[in-house]
Design a protein around this motif. Structure first.
Motif, short mmCIF file in Angstrom:
data_model
loop_
_atom_site.label_atom_id
_atom_site.label_comp_id
_atom_site.label_asym_id
_atom_site.label_seq_id
_atom_site.Cartn_x
_atom_site.Cartn_y
_atom_site.Cartn_z
N SER A 1 0.87 -1.32 -0.02
CA SER A 1 -0.17 0.07 0.04
C SER A 1 0.91 1.26 0.16
CB SER A 1 -0.86 0.02 0.95
OG SER A 1 -1.70 1.02 1.45
N GLY A 2 0.56 2.14 -0.80
CA GLY A 2 1.19 3.40 -0.96
C GLY A 2 2.53 3.47 -1.81
N SER A 3 2.55 2.39 -2.37
CA SER A 3 3.72 2.24 -3.27
C SER A 3 3.62 2.88 -4.87
CB SER A 3 4.23 0.77 -3.41
OG SER A 3 3.17 0.10 -4.21
N GLY A 4 2.47 3.39 -4.88
CA GLY A 4 2.20 4.03 -6.26
C GLY A 4 1.67 3.01 -7.28
N LYS A 5 1.09 1.91 -7.11
CA LYS A 5 0.42 1.13 -7.80
C LYS A 5 -0.61 1.66 -8.57
CE LYS A 5 -0.87 -1.69 -5.01
NZ LYS A 5 -1.82 -2.89 -4.38
N ILE B 1 3.92 -6.95 -12.71
CA ILE B 1 4.66 -5.90 -12.22
C ILE B 1 4.77 -5.84 -10.55
CG2 ILE B 1 5.21 -3.29 -12.60
CD1 ILE B 1 4.28 -3.52 -15.55
N ILE B 2 5.82 -5.91 -10.10
CA ILE B 2 5.96 -5.70 -8.58
C ILE B 2 6.26 -4.15 -8.29
CG2 ILE B 2 6.96 -6.48 -6.65
CD1 ILE B 2 7.14 -9.24 -8.15
N ILE B 3 5.72 -3.45 -7.68
CA ILE B 3 6.08 -2.08 -7.42
C ILE B 3 6.60 -1.64 -6.02
CG2 ILE B 3 5.17 0.36 -7.46
CD1 ILE B 3 3.54 -0.24 -9.94
N SER B 4 7.53 -1.08 -5.86
CA SER B 4 7.86 -0.22 -4.65
C SER B 4 8.35 0.98 -4.58
CB SER B 4 8.98 -1.26 -3.72
OG SER B 4 9.37 -0.69 -2.63
N ASP B 5 8.11 1.74 -3.61
CA ASP B 5 8.56 3.31 -3.59
C ASP B 5 10.10 3.49 -2.86
OD1 ASP B 5 7.17 2.91 -1.23
OD2 ASP B 5 6.42 4.93 -1.27
N THR B 6 10.28 2.11 -2.14
CA THR B 6 11.70 2.33 -1.48
C THR B 6 12.34 1.08 -1.97
OG1 THR B 6 10.46 1.14 0.31
CG2 THR B 6 10.46 3.74 0.41
N ARG B 7 12.89 0.33 -0.76
CA ARG B 7 13.29 -1.03 -1.26
C ARG B 7 12.42 -1.90 -1.37
NH1 ARG B 7 13.74 -4.16 3.17
NH2 ARG B 7 13.33 -3.36 5.21
N LYS C 1 8.27 6.44 -7.76
CA LYS C 1 8.52 7.76 -7.33
C LYS C 1 9.95 8.16 -7.54
CE LYS C 1 4.54 6.86 -4.38
NZ LYS C 1 4.07 7.07 -2.76
N ILE C 2 10.60 7.63 -8.64
CA ILE C 2 12.03 8.34 -8.77
C ILE C 2 12.35 9.59 -8.65
CG2 ILE C 2 13.90 8.10 -10.52
CD1 ILE C 2 13.87 5.75 -8.57
N ASP C 3 11.30 10.65 -9.22
CA ASP C 3 11.64 12.02 -9.23
C ASP C 3 11.51 12.36 -8.05
OD1 ASP C 3 9.05 10.86 -9.00
OD2 ASP C 3 7.89 12.66 -9.90
N ASP D 1 -5.86 5.38 2.49
CA ASP D 1 -4.96 4.38 2.98
C ASP D 1 -4.54 3.03 2.17
OD1 ASP D 1 -4.45 6.50 4.89
OD2 ASP D 1 -5.79 5.81 6.22
N GLU D 2 -5.54 2.44 2.23
CA GLU D 2 -5.30 0.99 1.53
C GLU D 2 -6.84 0.90 0.54
OE1 GLU D 2 -4.48 -1.70 -0.25
OE2 GLU D 2 -3.41 -1.71 1.39
N THR D 3 -6.40 1.30 -0.84
CA THR D 3 -7.54 1.33 -1.81
C THR D 3 -7.85 -0.04 -2.44
OG1 THR D 3 -5.98 1.89 -3.47
CG2 THR D 3 -6.93 3.77 -2.12
N THR D 4 -6.79 -0.97 -2.38
CA THR D 4 -7.01 -2.04 -3.19
C THR D 4 -7.05 -3.34 -2.16
OG1 THR D 4 -5.22 -1.18 -4.82
CG2 THR D 4 -5.87 -3.28 -4.99
N MET D 5 -8.43 -3.62 -2.06
CA MET D 5 -8.70 -4.77 -0.79
C MET D 5 -9.24 -5.93 -1.86
SD MET D 5 -8.03 -3.28 1.74
CE MET D 5 -8.79 -4.55 2.94
N GLU D 6 -9.22 -5.90 -3.03
CA GLU D 6 -9.62 -6.95 -3.93
C GLU D 6 -9.09 -6.60 -5.30
OE1 GLU D 6 -14.08 -5.09 -5.36
OE2 GLU D 6 -13.76 -6.63 -3.61
N VAL D 7 -8.96 -7.63 -6.06
CA VAL D 7 -8.37 -7.87 -7.54
C VAL D 7 -9.42 -6.84 -8.25
CG1 VAL D 7 -7.84 -9.01 -9.32
CG2 VAL D 7 -7.52 -10.16 -6.90
#
Length: 397
Positions: free
Chosen positions: A49-53, A124-130, A155-157, A76-82
């Motif tokens: 959650s919050g990674s920018g998906k 595609i597996i997304i993370s905004d940190t490690r 969120k590289i910018d 906060d947690e928008t994706t609770m289902e597929v």
């Protein structure tokens, strides 16, 4: 190698016309169009959650987070289902916003089963940190299922802005290389073999690694899925626009073949009537693929803050940003040098004994080929001009 479906459809069109059933011929042409543009492509987007998906899902589809139909990004947690999100111009391309792995409803060892992994072409597996333990667990599970996966560092910018503020001697390329290297090393230490990590800023997909991600996906997808991905890709570069142009151009010979099949039936006036119906569908796909329809241009205007009228003003083709009708298309065809005369010769050639029908077939092929090639070139040039204007580049280049 020619696609066998094209020949099956061409024969069906010819048979319908030989049976004096032009309405069935039109239906077969439309069937061919729909088949060509409805190859399914399902992309699974996952991460914490919050990674920018959701922002990535929206950006890939060429829409803003505030647009209608956007994946929600304000909770906060928008994706609770597929949740599937279709591409606005190509609904056969679906980006699936997946719940984060490791929650009680989606434990790591049951995750792929719960999200029905078989439907997805890749992940595609997304993370905004490690990338974290759950991301690695998911990668291992996907590999067991023999599916492709790619890591996107989002969120590289924002990272670059923070690094520039904190470093006395900031070097953008060195910072990007370090960020990418840290992600790869972390994944390798966690047991991921040869991880592919792409740095992305969802609000500016033309920057960093998104173009490279597109190239990798295009290379690794099955042949019949590649075109679906290409046409759905946002116009992030002139190269992508040229690839779309090449893809459209490769299919012109098939539409010209369909036109020639119509030309083989000795019914005066029938060829151009059916051809126009076919051409409207083909040219509409050109407009949608290049993002030159009004909704796409308005979304581009919203994303880039370039006024819609500024984008419209640099478009030359009368087929962009409007509904394409047979009357409009015939008017444009009339402006294509030599095409009207060629069509007239085609119709007249039907009455030449013995050689008339073969000659009509050849002329119908040539006229359709030339018309589509000319229109495609015009629309591709407009797409390039719009891209440059949206990014503030010199449109004369």
């Amino acid at each position: 190698m020619a696609h066998p479906l094209h020949f099956v459809s061409t024969e069906a069109i010819k048979e319908a016309l030989q049976n004096n059933d032009p309405s069935l011929a039109v239906a077969k042409i439309q069937e061919l169009l729909e088949r060509e543009n409805n190859i399914p492509l399902n992309i699974g987007i996952t991460g914490e959650s919050g990674s920018g998906k959701s922002t990535f899902v929206n950006a890939f589809r060429g829409i803003d987070n505030m647009d209608e139909g956007a994946a929600p990004t304000d909770c906060d947690e928008t994706t609770m289902e597929v949740t599937p999100y279709p591409h606005p111009n190509y609904p056969n391309v679906l980006l699936w916003d997946l719940p984060g792995i490791g929650t009680p409803d989606f434990p790591a060892d049951k995750y792929l089963e719960r999200v029905e992994f078989k439907r997805f072409d890749f992940f595609i597996i997304i993370s905004d940190t490690r990338f974290r333990e759950n991301d690695v667990k998911l990668a291992h599970e996907i590999k067991k299922m023999e599916k492709k996966f790619y890591f996107v560092r989002s969120k590289i910018d924002i990272d670059l802005q923070n690094q520039e503020r904190s470093q006395r001697e900031f070097n953008k390329e060195r910072t990007l290389s370090k960020l990418r290297g840290n992600c790869i090393q972390g994944l390798q230490k966690a047991g991921v073999v040869s991880p592919q990590v792409f740095l992305v800023a969802s609000f500016d997909l033309q920057l960093y690694d998104f173009a490279l991600l597109g190239e990798i996906l295009e290379r690794e997808l099955p042949e019949h899925k590649k075109n679906a991905l290409l046409l759905a890709m946002p116009n992030i570069s002139l190269e992508v626009i040229n690839k779309k142009k090449k893809s459209f151009h490769n299919n012109i010979k098939y539409w010209a073949t369909a036109s020639a099949a119509v030309g083989a039936v000795p019914v005066p006036g029938l060829s151009i009537t059916v051809d126009v119906v076919m051409l409207v569908g083909v040219v509409t796909q050109y407009v949608l693929g290049f993002g030159l329809d009004s909704p796409s241009l308005k979304r581009l205007s919203n994303r880039t803050n370039v006024p819609y009228n500024d984008l419209i003003d640099i478009i030359i083709s009368p087929l962009a940003a409007t509904k394409i009708t047979p009357d409009l298309l015939l008017k444009v065809i009339g402006q294509v040098a030599g095409s009207v005369a060629l069509i007239a010769v085609e119709e007249g050639s039907r009455f030449i004994p013995i050689l008339g029908i073969p000659l009509a077939m050849g002329l119908s092929f040539i006229s359709t080929y030339n018309i589509l090639k000319t229109i495609l070139n015009m629309l591709a040039e407009d797409a390039q001009s719009v891209f440059k204007r949206a990014l503030g580049l010199n449109t004369s280049v």
